[in-house]
Enzyme design. Sequence first.
Site, short mmCIF file in Angstrom:
data_model
loop_
_atom_site.label_atom_id
_atom_site.label_comp_id
_atom_site.label_asym_id
_atom_site.label_seq_id
_atom_site.Cartn_x
_atom_site.Cartn_y
_atom_site.Cartn_z
N CYS A 68 42.38 43.00 35.40
CA CYS A 68 41.06 41.99 35.65
C CYS A 68 40.99 40.98 34.33
CB CYS A 68 39.83 42.47 35.79
SG CYS A 68 39.11 43.63 34.73
N HIS A 125 34.70 45.13 34.92
CA HIS A 125 35.31 44.44 35.86
C HIS A 125 34.81 42.75 35.54
CE1 HIS A 125 38.45 43.41 38.83
NE2 HIS A 125 37.44 42.64 39.38
N HIS A 178 39.95 37.21 40.87
CA HIS A 178 40.18 38.27 39.96
C HIS A 178 41.44 39.07 40.46
CE1 HIS A 178 38.02 41.22 42.74
NE2 HIS A 178 38.28 40.19 43.47
#
Length: 234
Positions: free
Chosen positions: A126, A176, A188
Amino acid sequence: MLSNSESQILNFTASEYQCLANLNLYDSPECTRLATQAAVGRHLQVTSNHQGQAVEVYLCEDDYPGWVALADLGLLQPATVQYQATTWAETEIKKLLPQVIAFTQKAMEQSNEYLWGGTVGPNYDCSGLMQAAFVSVGIWLPRDAYQQEAFVQPVKLTELEPGDLIFFGTPEKATHVGLYLGDGAYIHSSGKAQGRNGIGIDILSEQGDAVSRSYYQQLRGAGRVVQSYEPQRR
């Protein structure tokens, strides 16, 4: 026994090196788990910490540490010019955000999967995707999601603009990160256990599918990139 090139690098650890090819950096001298990757051309410092068949290094652009296998030291060459960070004005960064977004969308079109530690296409984690997208226009971010969260300028979720970073995780730490596209959507790279196993688009809403809802429940906040990272280590 070390080759002559390997011995030379270990003997001159104060020197700065550049990658001749994409390079894997590991999180321990055993070199079994990827920590990050260094794309061709990146600068790094080799430290005096040599254990087993690996040597500890840190990347100059984002200060990120890792271990390089001695067998990969041949992928380094002495840097003719030391890395110097570029200072960006916030207004300049804003003009480049459409290109940052375009980078992530192009990356999504390629066959890809989530790779822990991945910062070199086609497979990213990510924060690796975020770092790669911004550095594609010359702007450096710190490596990990929690570091990126601390680096950006906080933004209210009601004031999100395309190109802002959105952070997810626990109350204690961001784990994240995604890039806001506008209209409640973000792009993402997410893993197999919770996500798309690669790059995808989700929405900031409880009304989305199972993946979107899962991340929305972990939403921490958002931030805006207003500067490029300047190394702290020398």
